[in-house]
Design an enzyme around this catalytic site. Structure first.
Site, PDB file in Angstrom:
ATOM      1  N   HIS A 135      33.400  38.733  36.146  1.00 15.20           N
ATOM      2  CA  HIS A 135      33.754  39.812  37.285  1.00 15.20           C
ATOM      3  C   HIS A 135      32.459  40.477  37.583  1.00 15.20           C
ATOM      4  CE1 HIS A 135      35.707  43.366  39.183  1.00 15.20           C
ATOM      5  NE2 HIS A 135      34.895  44.094  38.449  1.00 15.20           N
ATOM      6  N   HIS A 140      30.038  41.846  41.495  1.00 17.74           N
ATOM      7  CA  HIS A 140      29.390  42.795  41.695  1.00 17.74           C
ATOM      8  C   HIS A 140      28.135  42.674  42.185  1.00 17.74           C
ATOM      9  CE1 HIS A 140      31.977  46.299  40.675  1.00 17.74           C
ATOM     10  NE2 HIS A 140      32.350  45.725  39.777  1.00 17.74           N
ATOM     11  N   GLU A 183      35.344  48.173  44.350  1.00 19.18           N
ATOM     12  CA  GLU A 183      36.233  47.207  43.692  1.00 19.18           C
ATOM     13  C   GLU A 183      37.082  46.256  44.910  1.00 19.18           C
ATOM     14  OE1 GLU A 183      36.018  45.713  40.733  1.00 19.18           O
ATOM     15  OE2 GLU A 183      34.861  47.583  39.676  1.00 19.18           O
ATOM     16  N   SER A 202      36.409  38.206  42.791  1.00 16.12           N
ATOM     17  CA  SER A 202      36.476  37.767  41.557  1.00 16.12           C
ATOM     18  C   SER A 202      37.836  37.249  41.296  1.00 16.12           C
ATOM     19  CB  SER A 202      35.869  38.551  40.420  1.00 16.12           C
ATOM     20  OG  SER A 202      36.474  39.808  40.457  1.00 16.12           O
TER      21      SER A 202
END
Length: 296
Positions: A135, A140, A183, A202
């Site tokens: 993730h 990110h 997010e 993700s």
């Protein structure tokens, strides 16, 4: 003597699953990754790259390639840092799991991005309750090569340090901003609505759901609206907020939020699935035009 980094995850108690926090900064134990670890990375990487073509924003795809990320093996933080520091001054640091809020904010404010050193187990491949290496690294890190997004992340961290001293309500507002941008954010580009949020890129299911399902709302970016909107962590999102550009995101973060926190304090929060009459609602998938809908 070198101490092996710990794998810090949620714990099951008689009250259910509870988060466990750690503040340690650790070296990435790359030589200690098993064949199963690298295989999990490969499976997730290949699956997500396939589903994200035509769905993720062009900056995400381009920057992953600039980093040289491949499914062949878990990337080394040192290799990525050589690219990242040169372009935007950010640095990846290894952590053991979830960080306390103030520690996390401080890292971001100083252009340090925490990456969990461990990757999920094979039985967790479709869902894990906390951020793991896949993730953090896959989701990110690519956008940290974008100067505007990198500046936004630093500004968010500095704002978080300040909000931490203002009380719980300010932190709730700021957490919602992170959730609905970093997010689970969408961006309007020339070829339609595209994904930039790491929680979406993700996740195979959410990558499809956010653009192609008729169920969720896709609402134009509005800072007070975002800070009032609740969210769920255990299901696909009912609402996504759409930015027009990363410049818009950065410009919205530049003002001091203190007055906004005061303005929002007496106002009720908004359920995630609600659409207000003032909302700009984007047509599914295309990003063409907008419509004002009544409350639902």
């Amino acid at each position: 003597m070198n101490v092996q980094p710990r794998r810090v995850e949620h714990q099951q108690t008689d009250k259910g699953s509870v988060p466990v926090y750690t503040t340690a900064v650790v070296e990435q134990p790359w030589a200690g990754y098993t064949a199963a670890d690298h295989a999990t990375w490969a499976t997730l990487f290949k699956r997500q790259r396939e589903v994200l073509l035509g769905r993720a924003c062009r900056e995400f795809i381009d920057n992953q390639q600039r980093f040289g990320m491949t499914p062949d093996a878990i990337p080394k933080f040192d290799d990525l840092n050589r690219v990242l520091k040169k372009v935007t001054g950010w640095e990846l640091i290894g952590v053991e799991g979830l960080l306390p809020e103030l520690t996390f904010f401080d890292h971001l404010a100083n252009r340090r991005f925490p990456v969990t050193w461990w990757i999920r187990r094979p039985e967790q491949i479709d869902y894990i309750s906390e951020p793991d290496l896949f993730h953090d690294l896959f989701g990110h890190v690519p956008l940290l090569l974008n100067p505007l997004f990198g500046d936004y992340m630093q500004a968010y961290g500095a704002g978080g340090v300040k909000a931490h001293g203002l009380g719980a309500e300010a932190l709730v507002n700021l957490t919602r901003l992170y959730w609905y941008t970093v997010e689970f954010g969408l961006i309007k580009q020339n070829d339609g609505l595209r994904i930039y949020g790491s929680g979406i890129v993700s996740s195979k299911g959410e990558s499809i759901h956010c653009l192609e399902s008729p169920a969720p709302n896709r609402i134009g970016f509005d800072m007070p609206r975002i800070m009032r909107t609740r969210y769920r962590i255990d299901s696909y999102q009912k609402t996504y907020f759409v930015i027009d550009s990363f410049e818009q995101l950065m410009n919205a973060t530049q003002p001091d939020f203190t007055a906004l926190y005061v303005e929002l304090a007496p106002q009720e929060s908004i359920p995630a699935g609600n659409v207000l009459q003032s909302d700009f609602v984007y047509h599914r998938g295309t990003g063409e035009g907008w419509a004002k809908d009544g409350d639902v």
